[in-house]
Design a protein around this motif. Structure first.
Motif, PDB file in Angstrom:
ATOM      1  N   GLU A 362       0.127  -3.254  -2.686  1.00 16.92           N
ATOM      2  CA  GLU A 362      -0.531  -4.543  -2.757  1.00 16.92           C
ATOM      3  C   GLU A 362      -0.835  -5.093  -1.362  1.00 16.92           C
ATOM      4  N   LEU A 363       0.105  -4.869  -0.442  1.00 11.75           N
ATOM      5  CA  LEU A 363      -0.116  -5.321   0.930  1.00 11.75           C
ATOM      6  C   LEU A 363      -1.293  -4.597   1.588  1.00 11.75           C
ATOM      7  N   SER A 364      -1.423  -3.315   1.240  1.00 11.15           N
ATOM      8  CA  SER A 364      -2.505  -2.516   1.860  1.00 11.15           C
ATOM      9  C   SER A 364      -3.877  -2.964   1.395  1.00 11.15           C
ATOM     10  N   LYS A 365      -3.921  -3.633   0.232  1.00 12.79           N
ATOM     11  CA  LYS A 365      -5.202  -4.078  -0.312  1.00 12.79           C
ATOM     12  C   LYS A 365      -5.635  -5.431   0.268  1.00 12.79           C
ATOM     13  N   LYS A 366      -4.700  -6.084   0.932  1.00 16.60           N
ATOM     14  CA  LYS A 366      -5.025  -7.412   1.456  1.00 16.60           C
ATOM     15  C   LYS A 366      -5.787  -7.307   2.785  1.00 16.60           C
TER      16      LYS A 366
END
Length: 366
Positions: A362-366
């Motif tokens: 999820e962090l990588s998508k931000k």
């Protein structure tokens, strides 16, 4: 774990002949036979507090009394695990989880619970802890994966509820807990020994007990005043042995050897009963014989108790050691329980890994 026995008593007073003939004598026999892999015997102080919450000192003082009764009756701490219920916190944890698997109405239908509530005049105001003690009892049994529970027949409804909880848990979470079997006393008369007053059950609260620690003089005073047959007024009157406490006790305790030693006019109890039914046999003669039978049985128990009383700190050491062993066994079961229920958060490496990956993605998508 194999074949496991679990049994115990509420430490609300000294143990009496009802406890002894109902289960304690059998425990000693089973211990010596060696047919079971483990035997756990405990003092159910948590359950005792459910109707003695305002008098914890009563329970505190009777822990040592029950321990002395156990040891003097012949239980060997090298062959069985003696422990105190409240000192094994895993029992409280398992009780909480099992409570979620049974309804209030199911506990209310339990005939043993109904009887106990009525006996204690709890109908209008039942303490929640007392109401839930059948679930606590199920936790006692299942934490140690007991396969056999030696108790009196009045406890059969409790065992059935325990088996229901085991099935419900295993169906919901996976095969972890073990269904126990009841072991009733071999002697039918021993299944529900009446009080000395002839009432249905020997009970500390009713004051109709003969205690394992009673002196020979105490026993004789109680036997001499025992309930017999109220219609057997004169020596020659025919008597009834059914409902006659003296003969119920003789059924439970006397042997042919006792007759040969103390009452050689009769070969066995059947002959004594026949004479009593015909008439011509007095109650006092029967009571004197019963007194000798009981005191013969209690004499070695008294001797062992006198020795154990010389070193009370050692009794507490025995209980402390046994409780540590019980906790070790209980902790292993609770690891399995938490794993099956998926509440072993800190031990579930896969859970931690998957959650870490989820939030990293999820962090990588931000």
């Amino acid at each position: 774990m194999g074949k496991v026995i679990l049994t115990g008593d509420r430490p609300t007073g000294k143990l009496h002949l009802g406890h002894y003939v109902g289960s304690l004598r059998r425990r000693v026999q089973l211990q010596e036979q060696g047919d079971y892999d483990r035997m756990f015997v405990f003092m159910a102080d948590v359950q005792a507090l459910t109707d003695n919450a305002d008098n914890p000192e009563k329970i505190r003082q009777n822990i040592i009394e029950v321990a002395l009764d156990y040891l003097s009756a012949g239980l060997d701490p090298d062959k069985c695990t003696l422990f105190i219920q409240s000192q094994v916190p895993e029992l409280a944890e398992l009780t909480t989880y099992l409570m979620n698997l049974v309804s209030v109405s199911r506990v209310q239908r339990n005939p043993t619970v109904k009887t106990e509530i009525k006996m204690r005049n709890f109908e209008a105001n039942i303490p929640l802890g007392f109401f839930c003690y059948p679930v606590s009892q199920a936790a006692d049994i299942t934490l140690f994966k007991a396969t056999t529970v030696p108790v009196g027949e009045d406890q059969e409804p409790m065992l059935e509820l325990c088996r229901e909880l085991v099935r419900r848990f295993n169906q919901t979470y996976g095969e972890v807990l073990v269904e126990p079997n009841i072991m009733l006393p071999e002697n039918g008369a021993a299944r529900r020994l009446p009080g000395t007053d002839g009432k249905e059950k020997m009970s500390k609260s009713l004051g109709n007990c003969i205690y394992l620690s009673d002196t020979a003089e105490d026993v004789w005073q109680k036997v001499r005043s025992m309930y017999t047959d109220p219609a057997h007024v004169n020596l020659n009157d025919p008597g009834h042995v059914e409902g006659n406490a003296v003969f119920t006790y003789l059924d439970a305790f006397s042997t042919d050897e006792d007759f040969a030693e103390f009452l050689p006019d009769y070969k066995n109890l059947d002959e004594l009963k026949d004479h009593y039914r015909r008439g011509g046999l007095g109650d006092m003669k029967c009571k004197k014989f019963l007194n000798k039978v009981i005191n013969k049985m209690l004499d070695p128990i008294r001797l062992r108790r006198a020795e154990y009383e010389k070193d009370i700190p050692e009794i507490y050491n025995i209980l402390k050691k046994g409780t540590a062993q019980a906790r070790e066994t209980g902790a292993k079961t609770m690891e399995e329980v938490r794993s099956a229920m998926q509440i072993n958060y800190f031990d579930d490496a896969e859970l931690i890994r998957s959650q870490a990956e989820k939030y990293a993605e999820e962090l990588s998508k931000k």
